[in-house]
Design a protein around this motif. Structure first.
Motif, short mmCIF file in Angstrom:
data_model
loop_
_atom_site.label_atom_id
_atom_site.label_comp_id
_atom_site.label_asym_id
_atom_site.label_seq_id
_atom_site.Cartn_x
_atom_site.Cartn_y
_atom_site.Cartn_z
N LEU A 131 0.83 -1.20 0.00
CA LEU A 131 0.00 0.00 0.00
C LEU A 131 0.87 1.26 0.00
CD1 LEU A 131 -2.86 -0.91 2.44
CD2 LEU A 131 -3.11 -0.30 0.06
N THR A 132 1.88 1.23 0.70
CA THR A 132 2.75 2.38 0.74
C THR A 132 3.35 2.65 -0.62
OG1 THR A 132 3.33 1.73 3.01
CG2 THR A 132 4.70 3.43 1.96
N ASN A 133 3.84 1.63 -1.23
CA ASN A 133 4.41 1.77 -2.58
C ASN A 133 3.37 2.27 -3.53
OD1 ASN A 133 6.91 0.90 -1.72
ND2 ASN A 133 6.55 -1.24 -2.27
N ALA A 134 2.16 1.74 -3.41
CA ALA A 134 1.10 2.16 -4.34
C ALA A 134 0.76 3.63 -4.15
CB ALA A 134 -0.13 1.26 -4.12
N VAL A 135 0.74 3.99 -2.92
CA VAL A 135 0.42 5.39 -2.64
C VAL A 135 1.52 6.30 -3.19
CG1 VAL A 135 0.25 7.08 -0.78
CG2 VAL A 135 -1.03 4.96 -0.64
N ALA A 136 2.70 5.89 -2.96
CA ALA A 136 3.81 6.69 -3.52
C ALA A 136 3.71 6.77 -5.03
CB ALA A 136 5.16 6.11 -3.06
N PHE A 137 3.42 5.67 -5.55
CA PHE A 137 3.27 5.58 -7.00
C PHE A 137 2.16 6.50 -7.48
CE2 PHE A 137 2.97 4.03 -11.17
CZ PHE A 137 1.65 3.74 -11.46
N LEU A 138 1.10 6.44 -6.83
CA LEU A 138 -0.05 7.24 -7.27
C LEU A 138 0.20 8.74 -7.00
CD1 LEU A 138 -3.03 4.99 -6.12
CD2 LEU A 138 -2.31 5.44 -8.44
N SER A 139 1.01 9.00 -6.04
CA SER A 139 1.25 10.42 -5.74
C SER A 139 2.22 11.10 -6.71
CB SER A 139 1.80 10.56 -4.30
OG SER A 139 0.92 9.98 -3.36
N HIS A 140 2.89 10.23 -7.41
CA HIS A 140 3.87 10.83 -8.36
C HIS A 140 3.12 11.68 -9.37
CE1 HIS A 140 7.24 11.05 -11.20
NE2 HIS A 140 7.99 10.75 -10.13
N PRO A 141 3.63 12.83 -9.61
CA PRO A 141 2.89 13.73 -10.49
C PRO A 141 2.75 13.19 -11.89
CG PRO A 141 5.04 14.64 -9.90
CD PRO A 141 4.82 13.45 -9.02
N LYS A 142 3.72 12.49 -12.27
CA LYS A 142 3.63 11.94 -13.61
C LYS A 142 2.51 10.90 -13.69
CE LYS A 142 8.02 12.74 -15.83
NZ LYS A 142 9.24 12.17 -16.38
N VAL A 143 2.40 10.12 -12.57
CA VAL A 143 1.37 9.07 -12.55
C VAL A 143 0.01 9.71 -12.50
CG1 VAL A 143 0.50 7.10 -11.24
CG2 VAL A 143 2.96 7.47 -11.49
N ARG A 144 -0.04 10.77 -11.84
CA ARG A 144 -1.33 11.42 -11.64
C ARG A 144 -1.96 11.78 -12.95
NH1 ARG A 144 -2.92 14.57 -7.15
NH2 ARG A 144 -1.96 13.77 -5.24
N SER A 145 -1.10 12.12 -13.88
CA SER A 145 -1.69 12.56 -15.13
C SER A 145 -2.24 11.42 -15.95
CB SER A 145 -0.64 13.34 -15.92
OG SER A 145 0.45 12.47 -16.22
N SER A 146 -1.81 10.30 -15.62
CA SER A 146 -2.32 9.18 -16.42
C SER A 146 -3.67 8.73 -15.89
CB SER A 146 -1.31 8.03 -16.42
OG SER A 146 -1.05 7.63 -15.08
N SER A 147 -4.29 7.87 -16.65
CA SER A 147 -5.67 7.48 -16.29
C SER A 147 -5.65 6.47 -15.15
CB SER A 147 -6.36 6.87 -17.51
OG SER A 147 -5.68 5.68 -17.89
N ALA A 148 -6.81 6.36 -14.43
CA ALA A 148 -6.93 5.42 -13.29
C ALA A 148 -6.82 3.99 -13.77
CB ALA A 148 -8.25 5.67 -12.56
N ALA A 149 -7.34 3.76 -14.91
CA ALA A 149 -7.31 2.37 -15.40
C ALA A 149 -5.87 1.92 -15.58
CB ALA A 149 -8.07 2.29 -16.73
N SER A 150 -5.11 2.73 -16.08
CA SER A 150 -3.72 2.36 -16.29
C SER A 150 -3.00 2.19 -14.94
CB SER A 150 -2.99 3.42 -17.14
OG SER A 150 -3.12 4.71 -16.53
N LYS A 151 -3.39 3.05 -14.03
CA LYS A 151 -2.79 2.89 -12.69
C LYS A 151 -3.16 1.54 -12.10
CE LYS A 151 -3.33 7.79 -11.92
NZ LYS A 151 -4.14 8.80 -11.28
N ARG A 152 -4.45 1.21 -12.16
CA ARG A 152 -4.91 -0.07 -11.62
C ARG A 152 -4.18 -1.21 -12.31
NH1 ARG A 152 -9.73 0.20 -8.49
NH2 ARG A 152 -10.58 2.32 -8.56
N GLU A 153 -4.10 -1.13 -13.50
CA GLU A 153 -3.45 -2.18 -14.29
C GLU A 153 -1.99 -2.32 -13.84
OE1 GLU A 153 -3.40 -3.33 -19.03
OE2 GLU A 153 -3.55 -1.24 -18.38
#
Lengths: 592, 316
Positions: A33-55
């Motif tokens: 969860l921590t890694n995922a949160v960090a991942f999701l917090s990355h600004p670059k990740v943020r710009s991408s779609s949720a589906a891609s994040k989930r994937e």
């Protein structure tokens, strides 16, 4: 992504624990969860779609619950939020753009007037800067960025300007129509160079001309010096080594001695001006010796004393042979001359002295008041004649600036009455010999038949008397008329004109008189052939060759003869001759 | 006849056309270089030549001429450019009668018209020739074609409007009063032409005397070649004069102190007589128009002589 959005909305509405993920175990691993949160917090990740994040998270092995939890922990932007990252970057670019807009007018102002070739590079930095601005975080940074950008733009603009300005300026002035500002000290441009080049060339030419003049004058001076030296050498040679230091002095001494001699002689000879007696022979012989000696000595050209006299003295040529000869020949004749021995002797002695070219040379330049500098073609010529000593003396005095003695300045030769009338004339003009002589060959018998002047004088005297007596009888020329002052055009016939009346004005073209068609006064008409008329004056000439003195070939003679014939008809020539001899006026006057 | 000594050097001598025994002598002080002048009128008498009148001038005199219409008028050419007119019948204090001052340099030659008799010419070192009449206050015409001093101007003895001029520009020009330009320009010599005169019996023949010691006789209708060249003088020929009584006789005087008589028609030797009575330059010369064969000469030796051409100048 509507699914993501729905999921999140659903996820947000219900608690995570309440809704167990059907596919994922309920245990959520914290590290994941921590890694995922960090991942999701990355600004670059943020710009991408949720589906891609989930994937992506699923690929990493996270369970669905974990993914959900991660998504729950990291506040996902709503689908409306996706534009936010775009808006933020959009806001940032807009801020940059605004700063750019602020900046851009400045470069435009600095490049004021430029039309072409705007420094593309100048615009580049703002463009690059804009990109950089986009990449950096947001507003607070913008100011420094703006300042740095501005500074960079300014620096680049200045660099470009200093490099490009000259070309731009030239182009601008070309556009403006060749109105150039004055050239700066740092010379630029060829138009300013040509006038100065021409000026320097003119100056160089002037200098060259002056140097050539100087050279020529130096050459002439050298020649003079050489001539002087040669003359001195010759003088010394002629002297036979007089032993005097300077040869010029020798000659001067001689001249002075000569003058003193001449003066003493003058004193001796002056008492008898009208005594035609010859000077004592002894004196004469002495004089002769002295003269011959001097003639030899002074034969050498003297350019020293006269080099600076007016042109006459150029070169000083000596008449070598002629001088002693003329001295010798003149001597015996001088004995018979009235006592002018002093002047004569002086002149003879110094006859060898001459440095003069001909005529105007000795006339013109020696008139100091009226000098011209004649070009004188006769300069280099025929040997100049020997001038008298006193002549040279006068020249020398003038050279020195002295005035010869004895010149009166009190003579007033102005007319006391410029309107005075000319005196009356009591004598008639005499006909000229050639006018009378045209009548024939016998005329001279009355004139010169006997030879000797006395007889002719007597005959003329007689003729004149008869003329005087006969004159009033003529009616052609009145003595009274003759007595009139010449102011009035007297109608007398000089005997030379075919027409009896004189032209009233000098400029009246003399029309051919009716009696004389052969002559047109003033025009030289062709001669009618040389005459064989021999005057009987051979006796007069004593056997000299004289030929036809009458000159029956003269047109005038023909005219007179013709007129005579017409007027007198068959009058014999002798009678007309007498008549003409008697008075000499008028043609065709009947013989009284 | 013994010679007459003048105070100054003689420059010109002229017989009077009215009186046989009268002659005028123009003289200059200091050889004409600088100084006064004196115009003498001499009279030939049984005892020789005596002075009848004399007039002093401020500047030297180079020539004189008698009027052909009035026996009392004598004109003198002065070195200051003026022409003095003397009235011989008037007292000295009434003289000169006129002074024509137009020339800018020395007046060197005067000649009175022998046909029309009322005008005279002056030739000057200002390169011009002027025509004058006593009744006019100034010159009537000016002829300026020469490029150097005019030494002589002589009227044609038969044609009233024709005259010639001899100049230091080595040419002799024949002029006609009715035309503006000379009718002939004769390159007579290679050096200065000091004198020229018309033949009295052939009005197309002229004689010229030059610095080159020669006298040339020309026909103006054939100016390319001279008719005769008279050589013999050893220095410049100062005056040439045709005899008024003979067609081919020419008298000349020269800086070689001689006066010579020539007959240019003689085939072999043209020289008829030679007189060397002067001890300096013989500068003035004249034939008497009234007495045949009578000559007069003057020179820088201050002597004036009159003699018959068959006789010796210094014989009594």
């Amino acid at each position: 992504m509507s699914d993501g959005g729905d999921d999140r909305a659903d996820g947000g509405a219900s608690s995570p624990h309440d809704t167990p993920a059907p596919s994922a175990p309920a245990v959520l691993r914290e590290d994941q969860l921590t890694n995922a949160v960090a991942f999701l917090s990355h600004p670059k990740v943020r710009s991408s779609s949720a589906a891609s994040k989930r994937e992506f998270l699923q690929k990493k092995g996270l369970t669905q619950a974990e993914i959900e939890e991660a998504f729950r922990r990291v506040p996902q932007p709503p689908p409306g939020q996706e534009p936010q990252p775009a808006a933020l970057p959009a806001a940032a670019p807009s801020a940059v753009a605004s700063t750019l807009q602020h900046l851009q007018p400045q470069p435009l102002v600095t490049y004021a007037g430029q039309q072409q070739g705007g420094p593309a590079g100048g615009y580049m930095p703002p463009g690059q800067h804009m990109q950089m601005m986009q990449q950096q975080p947001q507003q607070g940074v913008r100011w420094t960025q703006a300042v740095l950008g501005a500074g960079f733009v300014a620096a680049s603009a200045y660099a470009a300007k200093s490099l490009v300005w000259p070309y731009v300026e030239g182009a601008y002035y070309n556009w403006r129509g060749h109105v150039r500002p004055p050239p700066r000290p740092v010379d630029n441009g060829e138009p300013s160079a040509s006038p100065t080049a021409a000026a320097t060339q003119a100056v160089a030419e002037a200098i060259a001309a002056q140097t050539s003049e100087l050279r020529s004058s130096i050459d002439s001076i050298k020649q003079l010096v050489e001539a002087l030296e040669t003359s001195q050498r010759v003088a010394s040679a002629a002297d036979g080594g007089a032993g005097v230091g300077s040869d010029g002095l020798t000659v001067t001494d001689l001249r002075q001695e000569l003058r003193s001699f001449a003066e003493s002689l003058h004193e001796l000879a002056s008492p008898a001006p009208n005594a035609a007696a010859a000077p004592p022979p002894k004196l004469e012989s002495e004089l002769g010796e002295i003269k011959t000696l001097l003639a030899e000595l002074l034969r050498s050209p003297r350019s020293s004393g006269e080099a600076h006299s007016p042109p006459p003295a150029k070169g000083g040529m000596a008449a070598d042979a002629a001088t002693p000869a003329s001295v010798a020949s003149a001597l015996p004749q001088r004995t018979e001359a009235a006592a002018s021995s002093a002047g004569v002797n002086g002149s003879a002695a110094e006859q060898a002295q001459h440095g003069e070219a001909e005529q105007p040379e000795h006339h013109t330049p020696q008139r100091p008041a009226q000098q011209q500098a004649p070009p004188s073609p006769g300069a280099e010529t025929p040997v100049p004649p020997p001038h008298p000593a006193s002549y040279m003396q006068v020249l020398e005095m003038l050279e020195k600036g002295q005035t010869p003695p004895g010149i009166r300045t009190d003579i007033d030769d102005k007319p006391p009455n410029p309107n005075a009338s000319p005196p009356p004339s009591k004598m008639k003009p005499r006909p000229k010999p050639w006018e009378r002589g045209a009548r024939g060959s016998g005329i001279d018998s009355g004139l010169g038949g006997g030879g000797g002047s006395s007889s002719s004088l007597a005959s003329l005297g007689a003729a004149a008397e008869t003329a005087e007596a006969a004159a009033p009888a003529e009616g052609q020329v009145a003595a009274a008329e003759q007595g009139l002052p010449p102011v009035q055009p007297a109608a007398y016939a000089p005997g030379s004109f075919p027409s009896p009346k004189r032209a009233s004005s000098i400029f009246e073209a003399v029309a051919p008189a009716p009696e004389s068609p052969h002559i047109f006064a003033g025009r030289l008409s062709p001669v009618r052939g040389s005459s064989g008329l021999g005057r009987s004056d051979s006796g007069v000439l004593g056997g000299g060759a004289s030929g036809s003195a009458t000159g029956g070939s003269s047109t005038f003679a023909a005219i007179l003869a013709a007129a005579q014939d017409r007027a007198t008809g068959a009058a014999p020539l002798t009678a007309s001759q007498e008549g003409s001899v008697a008075e000499g006026s008028g043609i065709g006057r009947p013989v009284v | 006849m013994p010679g007459f000594r003048t105070r100054f050097q003689g420059y010109a001598v002229r017989f009077s056309p009215f009186e046989e025994g009268k002659l005028a002598v123009a003289t200059s002080q200091n050889f004409g270089i600088i100084g006064n002048g004196c115009q003498h009128v001499l009279q030939m008498g049984p005892n020789g030549i005596s002075e009848w009148r004399s007039f002093d001038t401020a500047d030297g005199l180079y020539d004189c001429a008698w009027s052909e219409e009035n026996e009392n008028i004598l004109v003198s050419a002065s070195g200051d450019g003026s022409i003095k007119v003397w009235d011989l019948a008037a007292p000295p204090e009434a003289n000169p009668l006129r002074s024509f001052e137009e020339h800018t340099h020395e007046v060197y030659s005067l000649h009175w018209n022998q046909v029309r008799r009322d005008c005279f010419l002056s030739g000057s070192w200002d390169d011009t020739i002027k025509l004058w009449n006593l009744t006019a206050p100034g010159s009537l015409r000016t002829f300026a074609e020469h490029t150097y001093c005019v030494y002589a101007a002589q009227w044609n003895p038969a044609a009233a409007d024709v005259f010639l001029s001899a100049s230091g520009d080595c040419t002799v020009k024949v002029w006609d009063l009715r035309q503006a330009r000379p009718t002939l320009s004769l390159a007579a010599h290679r050096y200065e032409v000091l004198s020229a005169d018309w033949c009295k019996y052939n009005d197309c023949i002229i004689a010229t005397g030059s610095v080159d010691k020669s006298i040339k006789v020309w026909d103006v209708r054939m100016p390319e070649r001279e008719l005769a060249t008279l050589l013999g003088h050893t220095y410049a020929v100062r005056r040439v004069l045709f005899s008024p009584h003979s067609e081919t006789l020419v008298a000349s005087c020269s800086y070689d102190m001689t006066v010579r008589l020539w007959d240019y028609a003689a085939p072999e030797d043209a020289l008829v007589r030679l007189w060397d009575h002067h001890s300096e330059f013989a500068v003035g010369l004249d034939w008497s128009p009234l007495v045949e064969g009578l000559l007069a000469s003057c020179g820088w030796d201050e002597m004036t002589y009159c003699w018959h051409m068959n006789a010796d100048p210094r014989a009594t």
